[in-house]
Design a protein around this motif. Structure first.
Motif, PDB file in Angstrom:
ATOM      1  N   VAL A 128       0.822  -1.208   0.000  1.00 18.92           N
ATOM      2  CA  VAL A 128       0.000   0.000   0.000  1.00 18.92           C
ATOM      3  C   VAL A 128       0.858   1.260   0.000  1.00 18.92           C
ATOM      4  CG1 VAL A 128      -0.190   0.086   2.527  1.00 18.92           C
ATOM      5  CG2 VAL A 128      -1.980   1.120   1.117  1.00 18.92           C
ATOM      6  N   VAL A 129       2.048   1.175   0.590  1.00 23.87           N
ATOM      7  CA  VAL A 129       2.936   2.339   0.631  1.00 23.87           C
ATOM      8  C   VAL A 129       3.265   2.802  -0.781  1.00 23.87           C
ATOM      9  CG1 VAL A 129       5.197   3.183   1.385  1.00 23.87           C
ATOM     10  CG2 VAL A 129       3.924   1.574   2.821  1.00 23.87           C
ATOM     11  N   HIS A 130       3.535   1.858  -1.654  1.00 23.71           N
ATOM     12  CA  HIS A 130       3.902   2.194  -3.028  1.00 23.71           C
ATOM     13  C   HIS A 130       2.762   2.880  -3.769  1.00 23.71           C
ATOM     14  CE1 HIS A 130       6.084   1.971  -6.754  1.00 23.71           C
ATOM     15  NE2 HIS A 130       5.152   1.224  -7.333  1.00 23.71           N
ATOM     16  N   HIS A 131       1.534   2.516  -3.434  1.00 19.45           N
ATOM     17  CA  HIS A 131       0.387   3.057  -4.163  1.00 19.45           C
ATOM     18  C   HIS A 131      -0.209   4.308  -3.508  1.00 19.45           C
ATOM     19  CE1 HIS A 131      -0.518   0.179  -7.434  1.00 19.45           C
ATOM     20  NE2 HIS A 131       0.245  -0.620  -6.695  1.00 19.45           N
ATOM     21  N   SER A 132       0.298   4.693  -2.372  1.00 22.53           N
ATOM     22  CA  SER A 132      -0.301   5.830  -1.667  1.00 22.53           C
ATOM     23  C   SER A 132       0.141   7.182  -2.228  1.00 22.53           C
ATOM     24  CB  SER A 132       0.029   5.752  -0.170  1.00 22.53           C
ATOM     25  OG  SER A 132       1.429   5.821   0.053  1.00 22.53           O
ATOM     26  N   GLY A 133       1.104   7.185  -3.129  1.00 18.51           N
ATOM     27  CA  GLY A 133       1.512   8.446  -3.747  1.00 18.51           C
ATOM     28  C   GLY A 133       0.480   8.937  -4.746  1.00 18.51           C
ATOM     29  N   GLU A 134       0.186  10.222  -4.718  1.00 19.03           N
ATOM     30  CA  GLU A 134      -0.820  10.801  -5.621  1.00 19.03           C
ATOM     31  C   GLU A 134      -0.192  11.514  -6.806  1.00 19.03           C
ATOM     32  OE1 GLU A 134      -4.739  11.943  -3.440  1.00 19.03           O
ATOM     33  OE2 GLU A 134      -3.105  12.803  -2.234  1.00 19.03           O
ATOM     34  N   ALA A 141       8.779   5.123  -7.918  1.00 15.68           N
ATOM     35  CA  ALA A 141       9.305   3.755  -7.850  1.00 15.68           C
ATOM     36  C   ALA A 141      10.067   3.518  -6.560  1.00 15.68           C
ATOM     37  CB  ALA A 141      10.215   3.490  -9.050  1.00 15.68           C
ATOM     38  N   MET A 142      10.574   4.579  -5.931  1.00 12.24           N
ATOM     39  CA  MET A 142      11.337   4.455  -4.688  1.00 12.24           C
ATOM     40  C   MET A 142      10.427   4.407  -3.467  1.00 12.24           C
ATOM     41  SD  MET A 142      14.206   7.296  -5.699  1.00 12.24           S
ATOM     42  CE  MET A 142      15.270   6.958  -4.302  1.00 12.24           C
ATOM     43  N   ARG A 143       9.156   4.579  -3.689  1.00  9.99           N
ATOM     44  CA  ARG A 143       8.185   4.626  -2.587  1.00  9.99           C
ATOM     45  C   ARG A 143       7.881   3.198  -2.150  1.00  9.99           C
ATOM     46  NH1 ARG A 143       4.773   9.055  -1.441  1.00  9.99           N
ATOM     47  NH2 ARG A 143       3.073   8.512  -0.043  1.00  9.99           N
ATOM     48  N   LEU A 258       3.217   6.223   7.084  1.00  9.42           N
ATOM     49  CA  LEU A 258       3.112   5.622   5.756  1.00  9.42           C
ATOM     50  C   LEU A 258       3.462   4.140   5.784  1.00  9.42           C
ATOM     51  CD1 LEU A 258       4.682   8.510   3.656  1.00  9.42           C
ATOM     52  CD2 LEU A 258       2.293   7.765   3.607  1.00  9.42           C
ATOM     53  N   ASN A 259       4.462   3.769   6.571  1.00 12.19           N
ATOM     54  CA  ASN A 259       4.902   2.379   6.613  1.00 12.19           C
ATOM     55  C   ASN A 259       3.950   1.471   7.370  1.00 12.19           C
ATOM     56  OD1 ASN A 259       7.626   1.569   5.399  1.00 12.19           O
ATOM     57  ND2 ASN A 259       8.138   3.541   6.330  1.00 12.19           N
TER      58      ASN A 259
END
Length: 306
Positions: A128-134, A141-143, A258-259
Motif C-alpha cells: 500500500v505504501v507504493h500506491h499511496s503516492g498521488e 518507484a522508490m516509494r 506511511l509504513n
C-alpha cells in the motif's frame, strides 16, 4: 555470472542481499533518468506531477526500505533462503540456454507476488505504501515499505530456488526486473507501438496499474512483461485519465505513518469481536473485506448477555 557470484560470496559471505546490491549500484542511473524526466516534463509544462515534498518522502521511503531489508536479510532472510537452497531438488546450470527461461520464471513469480500484494491484505499492508503516492514520476518507484521482508515477498521466489536456481541468480534477475520498472513510473512517455504495448509493461500500462479509478483497480501486475496479465485476465488498457493514489488515501509524509498505518489497521480489525474465521479473514482476505454489518455488534451483545 556464477564466477562473479562465487567471488563475491567468498569475499563478503554467502548471505549477500543481491537485489539490494544491484539496486544500490543502479542509483546513479536512476538519478540521471529522473533528471531527464523532470526536464522533459518541465518543457511540456507538466511539472504538476513533481511535488517536491512528495519526492523527498519517496526518497526517504526508498532509503529506509533498503536499509531495513538489508538488516532483516542479515538477521533472518539470508539464512532462510540458504535453507531452501540446501534442500533443492536439482541444480540448474546458468548459461545462454537457461538464462531467458529463468528470467521468464522470475517474471511469473513476480506476477503472483504482485497480484497477492493487492488481493491479500497481509501483503497489501506493505504494498500500500507504493500506491499511496498521488503523483506519478520516477521517484514513485522508490516509494517502498519497510515491511516487505517481514510480510515475506521473498517466499514467492523460493520455488525457483527449490528447483535448483541459485538464489543469487534469482534475486539479480528480480533486481533487473525492478530496475526496468523504475523507468516506467512516468508520464513523460505516452503509448508505444501496439506490439510493445501488447508484450511489455510500458509506462502507459503501469500508469493504469497505479490508478484508483474503478476501471484500473487491481490490474496490470506484470513487471517487465504484460503477457501474464493478458493470460490470467488482469489486463486493462490506459484510456481515461489516471487518478493516482489509493481508495482510503492516507494524507501524510510521516515515514512511520506511511509504513505502518495499514498494518496497524489490519490488526485492529482482527481484534474486533467476532468469529475467529471472520476475524482472521482480515489477514488473508482482500483489503476491502468487511464483516457482515451487525456481526461484531451481535457478538458484543452475546458476550454481555453471557
Amino acid at each position: 555470472m556464477m564466477d562473479l557470484i562465487g567471488w563475491m560470496e567468498a569475499t563478503f559471505g554467502a548471505h549477500i542481499e543481491w537485489k539490494q546490491v544491484v539496486l544500490i549500484g543502479m542509483t546513479p542511473l536512476f538519478l540521471v533518468g529522473f533528471a531527464i524526466e523532470w526536464q522533459v516534463m518541465r518543457k511540456r509544462g507538466g511539472r504538476r506531477q513533481f511535488y517536491w515534498k512528495d519526492i523527498l518522502t519517496n526518497v526517504n521511503l526508498g532509503g529506509s526500505y533498503q536499509l531495513f531489508e538489508l538488516l532483516v536479510h542479515v538477521l533472518f532472510v539470508g539464512a532462510a533462503v540458504f535453507w531452501f537452497w540446501c534442500h533443492r531438488f536439482f541444480t540448474i546450470p546458468i548459461n545462454a540456454w537457461t538464462l531467458l527461461p529463468i528470467f521468464l520464471a522470475v517474471e511469473f513469480c513476480y506476477y503472483w507476488f504482485h497480484r497477492c500484494s493487492h488481493r491479500v491484505r497481509w501483503f497489501w499492508t506493505a504494498h500500500v505504501v507504493h500506491h499511496s503516492g498521488e503523483h506519478m514520476n520516477m521517484s514513485t518507484a522508490m516509494r517502498q515499505s519497510m515491511l516487505y521482508p517481514i510480510t515475506g515477498w521473498w517466499l514467492f521466489f523460493m520455488p525457483l530456488v527449490l528447483l535448483g536456481v541459485h538464489p543469487a541468480v534469482v534475486f539479480i534477475l528480480y533486481a533487473c526486473d525492478l530496475v526496468y520498472q523504475f523507468f516506467i513510473h512516468t508520464e513523460s512517455v505516452g503509448k508505444l507501438h501496439p506490439v510493445l504495448e501488447y508484450i511489455f509493461d510500458t509506462p502507459s500500462n503501469h500508469r493504469a496499474h497505479h490508478g484508483r479509478n474503478d476501471c484500473y483497480i487491481d490490474k496490470n501486475y506484470g513487471g517487465v512483461l504484460i503477457v501474464f496479465d493478458r493470460l490470467f485476465g488482469t489486463y486493462v488498457e490506459e484510456q481515461e485519465a489516471v487518478d493516482y493514489g489509493i481508495k482510503r488515501q492516507v494524507y501524510s509524509h510521516n515515514l512511520l505513518t506511511l509504513n505502518f498505518h495499514e498494518f496497524i489497521d489490519m490488526w485492529k480489525d482482527v481484534g474486533k469481536p467476532g468469529k475467529p474465521t471472520e476475524r482472521l479473514k482480515h489477514i488473508w482476505g482482500p483489503p476491502e473485506y468487511e464483516r457482515t454489518p451487525g456481526v461484531a455488534a451481535q457478538s458484543q451483545l452475546h458476550n454481555a448477555d453471557s
